[in-house]
Design a protein around this motif. Structure first.
Motif, PDB file in Angstrom:
ATOM      1  N   UNK A 113      12.942 -20.122-135.519  1.00 56.09           N
ATOM      2  CA  UNK A 113      12.833 -20.586-134.136  1.00 56.09           C
ATOM      3  C   UNK A 113      13.562 -19.628-133.199  1.00 56.09           C
ATOM      4  N   UNK A 114      14.743 -19.184-133.617  1.00 58.89           N
ATOM      5  CA  UNK A 114      15.500 -18.250-132.786  1.00 58.89           C
ATOM      6  C   UNK A 114      14.856 -16.871-132.771  1.00 58.89           C
ATOM      7  N   UNK A 115      14.325 -16.435-133.912  1.00 56.84           N
ATOM      8  CA  UNK A 115      13.640 -15.146-133.942  1.00 56.84           C
ATOM      9  C   UNK A 115      12.396 -15.178-133.072  1.00 56.84           C
ATOM     10  N   UNK A 116      11.712 -16.331-133.029  1.00 60.21           N
ATOM     11  CA  UNK A 116      10.535 -16.455-132.167  1.00 60.21           C
ATOM     12  C   UNK A 116      10.913 -16.223-130.714  1.00 60.21           C
ATOM     13  N   UNK A 117      12.083 -16.707-130.326  1.00 64.01           N
ATOM     14  CA  UNK A 117      12.565 -16.475-128.958  1.00 64.01           C
ATOM     15  C   UNK A 117      12.809 -14.986-128.731  1.00 64.01           C
ATOM     16  N   UNK A 118      13.481 -14.342-129.670  1.00 65.24           N
ATOM     17  CA  UNK A 118      13.750 -12.908-129.563  1.00 65.24           C
ATOM     18  C   UNK A 118      12.434 -12.133-129.485  1.00 65.24           C
ATOM     19  N   UNK A 119      11.477 -12.515-130.319  1.00 67.11           N
ATOM     20  CA  UNK A 119      10.166 -11.865-130.329  1.00 67.11           C
ATOM     21  C   UNK A 119       9.496 -11.993-128.960  1.00 67.11           C
ATOM     22  N   UNK A 120       9.584 -13.186-128.367  1.00 67.19           N
ATOM     23  CA  UNK A 120       8.976 -13.394-127.047  1.00 67.19           C
ATOM     24  C   UNK A 120       9.622 -12.504-125.994  1.00 67.19           C
ATOM     25  N   UNK A 177       7.438  -6.126-133.267  1.00 70.40           N
ATOM     26  CA  UNK A 177       8.142  -6.728-134.405  1.00 70.40           C
ATOM     27  C   UNK A 177       9.365  -5.904-134.783  1.00 70.40           C
ATOM     28  N   UNK A 178       9.213  -4.596-134.882  1.00 67.33           N
ATOM     29  CA  UNK A 178      10.334  -3.746-135.278  1.00 67.33           C
ATOM     30  C   UNK A 178      11.479  -3.845-134.279  1.00 67.33           C
ATOM     31  N   UNK A 179      11.154  -3.841-132.990  1.00 66.32           N
ATOM     32  CA  UNK A 179      12.207  -3.958-131.980  1.00 66.32           C
ATOM     33  C   UNK A 179      12.840  -5.347-131.994  1.00 66.32           C
ATOM     34  N   UNK A 180      12.036  -6.364-132.288  1.00 66.09           N
ATOM     35  CA  UNK A 180      12.575  -7.726-132.368  1.00 66.09           C
ATOM     36  C   UNK A 180      13.544  -7.858-133.535  1.00 66.09           C
ATOM     37  N   UNK A 181      13.235  -7.217-134.658  1.00 67.08           N
ATOM     38  CA  UNK A 181      14.134  -7.249-135.817  1.00 67.08           C
ATOM     39  C   UNK A 181      15.449  -6.547-135.476  1.00 67.08           C
ATOM     40  N   UNK A 183      16.722  -6.184-132.519  1.00 64.37           N
ATOM     41  CA  UNK A 183      17.426  -7.057-131.579  1.00 64.37           C
ATOM     42  C   UNK A 183      18.080  -8.227-132.309  1.00 64.37           C
ATOM     43  N   UNK A 184      17.399  -8.764-133.308  1.00 67.28           N
ATOM     44  CA  UNK A 184      17.968  -9.855-134.108  1.00 67.28           C
ATOM     45  C   UNK A 184      19.231  -9.405-134.833  1.00 67.28           C
ATOM     46  N   UNK A 185      19.182  -8.227-135.392  1.00 73.34           N
ATOM     47  CA  UNK A 185      20.314  -7.731-136.167  1.00 73.34           C
ATOM     48  C   UNK A 185      21.497  -7.352-135.291  1.00 73.34           C
ATOM     49  N   UNK A 186      21.234  -6.817-134.111  1.00 74.72           N
ATOM     50  CA  UNK A 186      22.313  -6.369-133.234  1.00 74.72           C
ATOM     51  C   UNK A 186      22.757  -7.447-132.248  1.00 74.72           C
ATOM     52  N   UNK A 187      21.830  -8.372-131.922  1.00 73.78           N
ATOM     53  CA  UNK A 187      22.119  -9.375-130.900  1.00 73.78           C
ATOM     54  C   UNK A 187      21.777  -8.916-129.502  1.00 73.78           C
ATOM     55  N   UNK A 188      21.240  -7.696-129.387  1.00 73.64           N
ATOM     56  CA  UNK A 188      20.965  -7.137-128.055  1.00 73.64           C
ATOM     57  C   UNK A 188      19.591  -6.477-128.013  1.00 73.64           C
ATOM     58  N   UNK A 189      18.999  -6.519-126.797  1.00 73.70           N
ATOM     59  CA  UNK A 189      17.770  -5.775-126.536  1.00 73.70           C
ATOM     60  C   UNK A 189      17.836  -5.267-125.113  1.00 73.70           C
ATOM     61  N   UNK A 190      17.722  -3.963-124.953  1.00 75.29           N
ATOM     62  CA  UNK A 190      17.808  -3.328-123.637  1.00 75.29           C
ATOM     63  C   UNK A 190      19.070  -3.767-122.885  1.00 75.29           C
ATOM     64  N   UNK A 191      20.191  -3.839-123.602  1.00 76.97           N
ATOM     65  CA  UNK A 191      21.465  -4.178-122.984  1.00 76.97           C
ATOM     66  C   UNK A 191      21.696  -5.650-122.732  1.00 76.97           C
ATOM     67  N   UNK A 192      20.709  -6.491-123.045  1.00 76.41           N
ATOM     68  CA  UNK A 192      20.830  -7.930-122.819  1.00 76.41           C
ATOM     69  C   UNK A 192      21.150  -8.647-124.125  1.00 76.41           C
ATOM     70  N   UNK A 193      22.008  -9.646-124.051  1.00 78.88           N
ATOM     71  CA  UNK A 193      22.341 -10.464-125.218  1.00 78.88           C
ATOM     72  C   UNK A 193      21.188 -11.440-125.452  1.00 78.88           C
ATOM     73  N   UNK A 194      20.348 -11.144-126.443  1.00 76.84           N
ATOM     74  CA  UNK A 194      19.097 -11.885-126.609  1.00 76.84           C
ATOM     75  C   UNK A 194      19.306 -13.355-126.976  1.00 76.84           C
ATOM     76  N   UNK A 195      20.411 -13.667-127.627  1.00 72.16           N
ATOM     77  CA  UNK A 195      20.621 -15.065-128.011  1.00 72.16           C
ATOM     78  C   UNK A 195      21.011 -15.927-126.809  1.00 72.16           C
ATOM     79  N   UNK A 214      14.791 -18.266-122.248  1.00 71.99           N
ATOM     80  CA  UNK A 214      13.472 -18.106-122.888  1.00 71.99           C
ATOM     81  C   UNK A 214      12.414 -18.635-121.940  1.00 71.99           C
ATOM     82  N   UNK A 215      11.745 -17.707-121.254  1.00 74.39           N
ATOM     83  CA  UNK A 215      10.772 -18.131-120.245  1.00 74.39           C
ATOM     84  C   UNK A 215       9.333 -17.903-120.664  1.00 74.39           C
ATOM     85  N   UNK A 216       9.107 -17.475-121.912  1.00 70.81           N
ATOM     86  CA  UNK A 216       7.748 -17.125-122.307  1.00 70.81           C
ATOM     87  C   UNK A 216       7.231 -17.903-123.485  1.00 70.81           C
ATOM     88  N   UNK A 217       7.587 -19.178-123.597  1.00 73.59           N
ATOM     89  CA  UNK A 217       7.217 -19.966-124.778  1.00 73.59           C
ATOM     90  C   UNK A 217       5.717 -19.997-125.019  1.00 73.59           C
TER      91      UNK A 217
END
Length: 211
Positions: free
Chosen positions: A103-110, A129-133, A135-147, A151-154
Protein backbone atom coordinates in the motif's frame (compact mmCIF):
# COMPACT_ATOMS: atom_id res chain seq x y z
CA UNK A 1 10.34 -15.13 -4.33
CA UNK A 2 7.12 -14.16 -2.59
CA UNK A 3 4.36 -16.76 -2.75
CA UNK A 4 1.66 -16.07 -5.36
CA UNK A 5 -1.08 -17.06 -2.92
CA UNK A 6 0.27 -14.56 -0.39
CA UNK A 7 0.20 -11.82 -3.00
CA UNK A 8 -3.39 -12.67 -3.93
CA UNK A 9 -4.54 -12.69 -0.33
CA UNK A 10 -2.55 -9.85 1.20
CA UNK A 11 -1.08 -7.41 -1.33
CA UNK A 12 -2.64 -4.05 -2.11
CA UNK A 13 -5.23 -4.79 -4.83
CA UNK A 14 -4.30 -1.69 -6.78
CA UNK A 15 -0.88 -3.05 -7.69
CA UNK A 16 -0.53 -5.70 -10.36
CA UNK A 17 0.70 -9.01 -8.90
CA UNK A 18 3.69 -8.86 -11.25
CA UNK A 19 4.68 -5.45 -9.86
CA UNK A 20 4.28 -6.73 -6.29
CA UNK A 21 6.55 -9.67 -7.05
CA UNK A 22 9.16 -7.44 -8.66
CA UNK A 23 8.96 -5.00 -5.76
CA UNK A 24 9.58 -7.66 -3.11
CA UNK A 25 12.37 -9.18 -5.19
CA UNK A 26 14.10 -5.83 -5.67
CA UNK A 27 13.58 -4.24 -2.27
CA UNK A 28 12.30 -6.85 0.17
CA UNK A 29 13.26 -10.11 1.83
CA UNK A 30 12.17 -13.74 1.78
CA UNK A 31 12.13 -13.82 5.59
CA UNK A 32 9.33 -11.92 7.40
CA UNK A 33 11.60 -11.67 10.46
CA UNK A 34 14.29 -9.75 8.58
CA UNK A 35 15.19 -6.53 10.41
CA UNK A 36 17.65 -4.15 8.75
CA UNK A 37 19.11 -1.37 10.88
CA UNK A 38 21.05 1.54 9.38
CA UNK A 39 22.73 4.55 10.89
CA UNK A 40 23.17 6.93 7.98
CA UNK A 41 24.89 4.87 5.28
CA UNK A 42 26.22 2.29 7.72
CA UNK A 43 24.46 -1.00 8.30
CA UNK A 44 24.30 -1.81 12.01
CA UNK A 45 25.18 -5.47 12.51
CA UNK A 46 22.80 -7.37 14.79
CA UNK A 47 21.99 -11.04 15.44
CA UNK A 48 19.37 -12.38 13.05
CA UNK A 49 16.06 -12.73 14.95
CA UNK A 50 14.82 -16.30 15.24
CA UNK A 51 11.36 -15.46 16.60
CA UNK A 52 8.80 -12.67 16.15
CA UNK A 53 9.47 -11.61 19.74
CA UNK A 54 13.20 -11.29 19.07
CA UNK A 55 12.52 -9.30 15.90
CA UNK A 56 10.22 -6.90 17.73
CA UNK A 57 12.80 -6.52 20.49
CA UNK A 58 15.46 -5.56 17.94
CA UNK A 59 13.12 -3.05 16.34
CA UNK A 60 12.27 -1.44 19.70
CA UNK A 61 15.96 -1.15 20.59
CA UNK A 62 16.71 0.87 17.48
CA UNK A 63 13.52 2.75 16.66
CA UNK A 64 13.97 6.51 17.00
CA UNK A 65 17.77 6.26 16.83
CA UNK A 66 18.36 4.46 13.55
CA UNK A 67 16.55 3.67 10.32
CA UNK A 68 14.76 0.35 10.80
CA UNK A 69 13.29 -1.63 7.90
CA UNK A 70 11.41 -4.83 8.56
CA UNK A 71 9.74 -7.84 6.97
CA UNK A 72 9.30 -9.07 3.45
CA UNK A 73 8.74 -5.56 2.11
CA UNK A 74 11.37 -3.95 4.36
CA UNK A 75 8.69 -1.60 5.62
CA UNK A 76 9.92 1.54 7.48
CA UNK A 77 9.16 0.51 11.06
CA UNK A 78 9.09 4.06 12.46
CA UNK A 79 6.44 5.37 10.09
CA UNK A 80 3.56 6.85 12.06
CA UNK A 81 5.02 5.65 15.38
CA UNK A 82 5.78 8.14 18.14
CA UNK A 83 7.03 5.68 20.75
CA UNK A 84 8.48 2.20 20.67
CA UNK A 85 5.54 0.95 22.72
CA UNK A 86 3.22 1.70 19.81
CA UNK A 87 4.91 -0.83 17.54
CA UNK A 88 2.69 -3.75 16.59
CA UNK A 89 3.66 -7.36 15.84
CA UNK A 90 1.98 -6.90 12.44
CA UNK A 91 5.36 -5.63 11.26
CA UNK A 92 6.79 -9.15 11.30
CA UNK A 93 3.65 -10.92 10.08
CA UNK A 94 4.10 -11.84 6.42
CA UNK A 95 0.55 -11.00 5.32
CA UNK A 96 0.22 -7.79 7.32
CA UNK A 97 3.67 -6.59 6.28
CA UNK A 98 2.91 -7.28 2.62
CA UNK A 99 -0.39 -5.42 2.92
CA UNK A 100 1.18 -2.35 4.56
CA UNK A 101 4.27 -2.40 2.39
CA UNK A 102 2.52 -2.69 -0.96
CA UNK A 103 0.00 0.00 0.00
CA UNK A 104 2.83 2.38 0.85
CA UNK A 105 4.83 1.41 -2.23
CA UNK A 106 1.74 2.09 -4.34
CA UNK A 107 1.77 5.63 -2.98
CA UNK A 108 5.47 6.03 -3.81
CA UNK A 109 4.82 4.61 -7.29
CA UNK A 110 2.03 7.15 -7.85
CA UNK A 111 4.31 10.02 -6.80
CA UNK A 112 6.99 8.95 -9.28
CA UNK A 113 4.45 8.25 -12.02
CA UNK A 114 2.92 11.71 -11.61
CA UNK A 115 6.35 13.35 -11.67
CA UNK A 116 7.00 11.74 -15.06
CA UNK A 117 3.64 12.95 -16.38
CA UNK A 118 1.78 9.63 -16.19
CA UNK A 119 3.50 8.02 -19.20
CA UNK A 120 2.44 4.70 -20.67
CA UNK A 121 4.30 1.85 -22.27
CA UNK A 122 6.69 -0.85 -21.10
CA UNK A 123 9.80 1.33 -21.13
CA UNK A 124 8.07 4.05 -19.13
CA UNK A 125 6.76 1.49 -16.63
CA UNK A 126 10.25 0.08 -16.20
CA UNK A 127 11.76 3.51 -15.52
CA UNK A 128 8.97 4.51 -13.11
CA UNK A 129 9.27 1.21 -11.26
CA UNK A 130 13.05 1.49 -10.89
CA UNK A 131 12.82 5.04 -9.58
CA UNK A 132 10.00 4.05 -7.23
CA UNK A 133 12.14 1.25 -5.78
CA UNK A 134 15.05 3.65 -5.25
CA UNK A 135 12.66 6.12 -3.59
CA UNK A 136 11.34 3.32 -1.37
CA UNK A 137 14.82 2.34 -0.29
CA UNK A 138 16.07 5.88 0.34
CA UNK A 139 12.81 7.48 1.51
CA UNK A 140 13.28 10.32 -0.97
CA UNK A 141 12.43 11.24 -4.55
CA UNK A 142 13.63 14.47 -6.13
CA UNK A 143 14.50 15.83 -2.68
CA UNK A 144 11.05 15.12 -1.25
CA UNK A 145 10.38 12.73 1.63
CA UNK A 146 8.04 10.34 -0.19
CA UNK A 147 6.55 8.78 2.94
CA UNK A 148 5.34 12.22 4.07
CA UNK A 149 4.38 13.60 0.65
CA UNK A 150 0.59 13.98 0.23
CA UNK A 151 -0.90 11.32 -2.03
CA UNK A 152 -2.98 13.16 -4.59
CA UNK A 153 -3.01 10.65 -7.43
CA UNK A 154 -4.91 7.63 -6.10
CA UNK A 155 -7.08 7.34 -9.17
CA UNK A 156 -4.11 7.25 -11.53
CA UNK A 157 -3.30 3.57 -10.91
CA UNK A 158 -6.44 2.70 -8.96
CA UNK A 159 -4.82 1.88 -5.63
CA UNK A 160 -6.14 2.09 -2.09
CA UNK A 161 -5.21 4.88 0.33
CA UNK A 162 -1.68 4.40 1.57
CA UNK A 163 -1.27 7.65 3.51
CA UNK A 164 0.11 7.47 7.02
CA UNK A 165 1.61 10.06 9.36
CA UNK A 166 5.37 9.87 9.36
CA UNK A 167 7.49 9.70 12.45
CA UNK A 168 10.05 12.52 12.35
CA UNK A 169 12.70 10.04 13.48
CA UNK A 170 12.29 8.19 10.20
CA UNK A 171 13.07 11.31 8.21
CA UNK A 172 15.88 12.46 10.50
CA UNK A 173 17.82 9.26 10.07
CA UNK A 174 16.76 8.20 6.57
CA UNK A 175 19.28 10.40 4.80
CA UNK A 176 18.39 11.38 1.21
CA UNK A 177 21.72 10.15 -0.11
CA UNK A 178 21.62 6.84 1.75
CA UNK A 179 20.24 4.93 -1.20
CA UNK A 180 20.43 1.16 -1.13
CA UNK A 181 19.94 -0.31 -4.58
CA UNK A 182 19.57 -3.82 -5.83
CA UNK A 183 22.54 -5.21 -7.74
CA UNK A 184 20.59 -4.92 -10.97
CA UNK A 185 19.89 -1.20 -10.49
CA UNK A 186 21.85 1.51 -12.23
CA UNK A 187 23.78 3.93 -9.95
CA UNK A 188 21.30 6.52 -8.76
CA UNK A 189 21.72 10.27 -8.76
CA UNK A 190 22.19 11.86 -5.37
CA UNK A 191 18.74 12.70 -3.99
CA UNK A 192 20.14 14.81 -1.17
CA UNK A 193 19.56 18.05 -3.07
CA UNK A 194 16.50 19.59 -1.47
CA UNK A 195 16.30 22.16 -4.25
CA UNK A 196 14.40 20.52 -7.13
CA UNK A 197 16.08 22.95 -9.51
CA UNK A 198 19.42 21.33 -8.71
CA UNK A 199 18.23 17.81 -9.39
CA UNK A 200 19.96 15.79 -12.08
CA UNK A 201 18.55 15.51 -15.56
CA UNK A 202 16.02 12.72 -16.03
CA UNK A 203 14.68 11.25 -19.22
CA UNK A 204 11.42 12.77 -20.41
CA UNK A 205 9.06 9.80 -20.76
CA UNK A 206 5.93 11.80 -21.45
CA UNK A 207 5.99 10.90 -25.12
CA UNK A 208 6.36 7.15 -24.66
CA UNK A 209 3.22 5.30 -25.66
CA UNK A 210 1.55 8.44 -27.01
CA UNK A 211 -0.49 7.96 -30.15
Amino acid sequence: MVDVALITECADPGLKPAIVERFVTAAGSDDPLTVTVRSGKRVVLAPKPATPEAAMGLIRQNIGRNVVRVGITQYPAGLGVLEAGELKPDLVDACANLRMGTALFAKVYRIVLKWYGNPTGEEAERQVFEDAVIAWQSGYFEGEAVFRTPDSGKDEINTSDADAPANDDVEKTEEPDAKVQSEASEPAEDAAHDDPNKAGIRIDLSGIGAK
